[in-house]
Design a protein around this motif. Structure first.
Motif, short mmCIF file in Angstrom:
data_model
loop_
_atom_site.label_atom_id
_atom_site.label_comp_id
_atom_site.label_asym_id
_atom_site.label_seq_id
_atom_site.Cartn_x
_atom_site.Cartn_y
_atom_site.Cartn_z
N ALA A 22 -1.94 -15.19 -0.24
CA ALA A 22 -2.37 -15.00 -1.38
C ALA A 22 -3.22 -13.65 -1.32
O ALA A 22 -3.10 -12.90 -2.18
CB ALA A 22 -3.48 -16.19 -1.88
N SER A 23 -3.91 -13.34 -0.32
CA SER A 23 -4.57 -12.17 -0.28
C SER A 23 -3.67 -11.18 -0.28
O SER A 23 -3.75 -10.01 -0.90
CB SER A 23 -5.47 -12.05 1.14
N LEU A 24 -2.48 -11.14 0.49
CA LEU A 24 -1.38 -10.23 0.30
C LEU A 24 -0.74 -10.03 -1.12
O LEU A 24 -0.66 -8.82 -1.34
CB LEU A 24 -0.05 -10.68 1.23
N ASP A 25 -0.73 -10.88 -1.62
CA ASP A 25 -0.15 -10.71 -3.03
C ASP A 25 -1.44 -10.07 -4.01
O ASP A 25 -1.00 -9.08 -4.73
CB ASP A 25 0.18 -12.05 -3.61
N GLY A 26 -2.57 -10.35 -3.88
CA GLY A 26 -3.64 -9.36 -4.35
C GLY A 26 -3.63 -7.86 -3.94
O GLY A 26 -3.73 -6.95 -4.66
N PHE A 27 -3.27 -7.78 -2.59
CA PHE A 27 -3.34 -6.27 -2.15
C PHE A 27 -2.07 -5.70 -2.78
O PHE A 27 -2.17 -4.58 -3.03
CB PHE A 27 -3.31 -6.43 -0.36
N LEU A 28 -0.74 -6.26 -2.75
CA LEU A 28 0.50 -5.76 -3.41
C LEU A 28 -0.06 -5.37 -4.68
O LEU A 28 0.70 -4.40 -5.25
CB LEU A 28 1.67 -6.78 -3.24
N HIS A 29 -0.77 -6.33 -5.68
CA HIS A 29 -1.07 -5.94 -6.96
C HIS A 29 -1.92 -4.58 -6.93
O HIS A 29 -1.60 -3.84 -7.81
CB HIS A 29 -1.70 -7.29 -7.65
N TRP A 30 -2.71 -4.45 -6.11
CA TRP A 30 -3.56 -3.31 -5.98
C TRP A 30 -2.83 -2.10 -5.82
O TRP A 30 -3.12 -0.79 -6.19
CB TRP A 30 -4.67 -3.58 -4.85
N THR A 31 -1.62 -2.38 -4.97
CA THR A 31 -0.91 -0.96 -4.70
C THR A 31 -0.33 -0.34 -5.78
O THR A 31 0.51 0.68 -5.63
CB THR A 31 0.19 -1.24 -3.47
N GLU A 32 -0.17 -1.10 -6.94
CA GLU A 32 0.59 -0.48 -8.38
C GLU A 32 -0.43 0.93 -8.81
O GLU A 32 -0.01 1.17 -9.80
CB GLU A 32 0.73 -1.41 -9.20
N ASN A 33 -1.54 1.04 -8.05
CA ASN A 33 -2.31 1.84 -8.66
C ASN A 33 -1.85 3.43 -8.52
O ASN A 33 -1.04 3.74 -7.61
CB ASN A 33 -3.80 1.93 -7.89
N PRO A 34 -1.75 4.22 -9.61
CA PRO A 34 -1.16 5.45 -9.52
C PRO A 34 -1.82 6.35 -8.32
O PRO A 34 -0.85 7.16 -7.80
CB PRO A 34 -1.28 6.16 -10.70
N LEU A 35 -3.02 6.17 -8.10
CA LEU A 35 -3.66 6.92 -7.04
C LEU A 35 -2.96 6.54 -5.66
O LEU A 35 -2.84 7.45 -4.96
CB LEU A 35 -5.03 6.86 -6.89
N LEU A 36 -2.65 5.28 -5.56
CA LEU A 36 -1.89 5.01 -4.20
C LEU A 36 -0.47 5.45 -4.08
O LEU A 36 -0.19 5.78 -2.96
CB LEU A 36 -1.95 3.52 -4.04
N VAL A 60 0.20 8.45 -5.24
CA VAL A 60 0.31 9.58 -4.56
C VAL A 60 -0.05 9.82 -3.08
O VAL A 60 0.41 10.64 -2.34
CB VAL A 60 -0.86 10.39 -5.44
N SER A 61 -0.98 8.68 -2.90
CA SER A 61 -1.28 8.69 -1.18
C SER A 61 -0.07 8.34 -0.58
O SER A 61 0.00 8.74 0.78
CB SER A 61 -2.66 7.99 -1.04
N GLU A 62 0.97 7.69 -1.14
CA GLU A 62 2.16 7.23 -0.26
C GLU A 62 2.84 8.51 -0.19
O GLU A 62 3.52 8.82 0.93
CB GLU A 62 2.76 6.24 -1.10
N PHE A 63 2.81 9.40 -0.92
CA PHE A 63 3.52 10.55 -0.76
C PHE A 63 2.93 11.60 0.56
O PHE A 63 3.54 11.85 1.23
CB PHE A 63 3.40 11.50 -2.14
N GLY A 64 1.40 11.38 0.37
CA GLY A 64 0.98 12.04 1.72
C GLY A 64 1.22 11.25 2.79
O GLY A 64 1.55 12.02 3.94
N LEU A 65 1.39 9.98 2.98
CA LEU A 65 1.73 9.37 4.11
C LEU A 65 3.14 9.62 4.71
O LEU A 65 3.50 9.90 5.82
CB LEU A 65 1.49 7.84 4.18
N VAL A 66 4.10 9.80 3.47
CA VAL A 66 5.28 9.97 4.04
C VAL A 66 5.61 11.43 4.33
O VAL A 66 6.13 11.82 5.38
CB VAL A 66 6.26 9.50 2.89
N PHE A 67 4.74 12.27 3.85
CA PHE A 67 4.79 13.65 4.32
C PHE A 67 4.09 13.69 5.64
O PHE A 67 4.69 14.82 6.69
CB PHE A 67 3.93 14.36 3.18
N LEU A 68 3.08 13.22 6.16
CA LEU A 68 2.53 13.31 7.37
C LEU A 68 3.84 12.55 8.35
O LEU A 68 3.90 13.14 9.43
CB LEU A 68 1.46 12.32 7.36
#
Length: 114
Positions: free
Chosen positions: A43-57, A59-67
Protein backbone atom coordinates in the motif's frame (compact mmCIF):
# COMPACT_ATOMS: atom_id res chain seq x y z
CA UNK A 1 43.06 30.26 -9.92
CA UNK A 2 42.39 27.16 -12.04
CA UNK A 3 45.36 24.86 -12.41
CA UNK A 4 46.19 24.19 -16.08
CA UNK A 5 45.61 20.44 -15.83
CA UNK A 6 42.12 21.05 -14.43
CA UNK A 7 41.04 22.84 -17.60
CA UNK A 8 41.91 19.79 -19.69
CA UNK A 9 38.82 17.99 -21.13
CA UNK A 10 39.99 14.60 -19.86
CA UNK A 11 40.32 15.96 -16.32
CA UNK A 12 36.74 17.20 -16.64
CA UNK A 13 35.71 13.72 -17.84
CA UNK A 14 37.44 12.27 -14.76
CA UNK A 15 35.58 14.71 -12.49
CA UNK A 16 32.22 13.99 -14.14
CA UNK A 17 32.80 10.25 -13.74
CA UNK A 18 33.50 10.67 -10.02
CA UNK A 19 30.49 12.96 -9.47
CA UNK A 20 28.17 10.62 -11.37
CA UNK A 21 29.41 7.68 -9.28
CA UNK A 22 28.76 9.62 -6.09
CA UNK A 23 25.26 10.58 -7.28
CA UNK A 24 24.44 6.97 -8.12
CA UNK A 25 25.81 5.80 -4.78
CA UNK A 26 23.54 8.27 -2.99
CA UNK A 27 20.53 7.14 -5.05
CA UNK A 28 20.96 3.38 -4.47
CA UNK A 29 19.82 3.23 -0.81
CA UNK A 30 16.61 5.10 -1.70
CA UNK A 31 16.08 2.78 -4.66
CA UNK A 32 16.52 -0.33 -2.50
CA UNK A 33 14.14 1.09 0.09
CA UNK A 34 11.43 1.60 -2.53
CA UNK A 35 12.01 -1.91 -3.86
CA UNK A 36 11.59 -3.26 -0.31
CA UNK A 37 8.20 -1.56 -0.12
CA UNK A 38 6.95 -3.96 -2.80
CA UNK A 39 7.69 -6.85 -0.44
CA UNK A 40 6.84 -5.35 2.93
CA UNK A 41 4.21 -2.63 2.43
CA UNK A 42 2.47 -2.75 -0.98
CA UNK A 43 0.00 0.00 0.00
CA UNK A 44 2.89 2.35 0.75
CA UNK A 45 4.44 1.46 -2.59
CA UNK A 46 1.19 2.40 -4.35
CA UNK A 47 1.26 5.78 -2.63
CA UNK A 48 4.87 6.30 -3.59
CA UNK A 49 4.19 5.37 -7.22
CA UNK A 50 1.34 7.90 -7.31
CA UNK A 51 3.77 10.54 -5.97
CA UNK A 52 6.22 9.73 -8.79
CA UNK A 53 3.78 11.17 -11.36
CA UNK A 54 4.98 14.62 -10.25
CA UNK A 55 6.58 16.45 -13.24
CA UNK A 56 9.55 17.48 -11.07
CA UNK A 57 10.35 13.81 -10.51
CA UNK A 58 10.25 13.20 -14.26
CA UNK A 59 12.97 15.82 -14.64
CA UNK A 60 14.95 14.21 -11.81
CA UNK A 61 14.65 10.86 -13.64
CA UNK A 62 16.34 12.56 -16.59
CA UNK A 63 19.18 13.51 -14.26
CA UNK A 64 19.42 9.99 -12.88
CA UNK A 65 19.57 8.40 -16.34
CA UNK A 66 22.12 11.03 -17.36
CA UNK A 67 24.29 10.14 -14.36
CA UNK A 68 23.99 6.45 -15.19
CA UNK A 69 24.91 7.00 -18.85
CA UNK A 70 27.80 9.32 -17.96
CA UNK A 71 29.12 6.82 -15.46
CA UNK A 72 28.86 3.95 -17.93
CA UNK A 73 30.61 5.84 -20.71
CA UNK A 74 33.20 7.14 -18.24
CA UNK A 75 33.89 3.55 -17.23
CA UNK A 76 34.26 2.58 -20.88
CA UNK A 77 36.69 5.48 -21.30
CA UNK A 78 38.74 4.21 -18.37
CA UNK A 79 38.77 0.70 -19.83
CA UNK A 80 39.99 2.17 -23.10
CA UNK A 81 42.75 4.03 -21.24
CA UNK A 82 43.79 0.82 -19.50
CA UNK A 83 43.66 -1.60 -22.40
CA UNK A 84 44.00 0.39 -25.63
CA UNK A 85 47.07 2.31 -26.80
CA UNK A 86 47.01 6.03 -26.01
CA UNK A 87 45.87 8.16 -28.91
CA UNK A 88 45.35 11.90 -29.43
CA UNK A 89 41.69 11.20 -30.21
CA UNK A 90 40.94 10.56 -26.53
CA UNK A 91 39.45 14.04 -26.15
CA UNK A 92 37.08 13.30 -29.01
CA UNK A 93 36.06 10.01 -27.40
CA UNK A 94 35.42 11.73 -24.07
CA UNK A 95 33.29 14.40 -25.75
CA UNK A 96 31.41 11.75 -27.72
CA UNK A 97 30.69 9.87 -24.49
CA UNK A 98 29.25 13.03 -22.91
CA UNK A 99 27.07 13.68 -25.96
CA UNK A 100 25.90 10.06 -26.05
CA UNK A 101 25.04 10.27 -22.34
CA UNK A 102 22.94 13.38 -22.88
CA UNK A 103 21.25 11.75 -25.89
CA UNK A 104 20.34 8.59 -23.95
CA UNK A 105 19.02 10.58 -21.01
CA UNK A 106 16.99 12.82 -23.35
CA UNK A 107 15.37 9.83 -25.06
CA UNK A 108 14.41 8.45 -21.65
CA UNK A 109 13.06 11.85 -20.57
CA UNK A 110 10.96 12.26 -23.72
CA UNK A 111 9.46 8.78 -23.33
CA UNK A 112 8.75 9.39 -19.62
CA UNK A 113 6.98 12.69 -20.25
CA UNK A 114 4.97 11.50 -23.26
Amino acid sequence: MIRPHRAHPLWLAFLLHRISGLGLALFLPAHFYVLSLALTRPASLDGFLHWTENPLLKVSEFGLVFLLAVHMFGGLRLLALEFLPWSPRQKTFAAAAAVASAFIASIFFISAVA
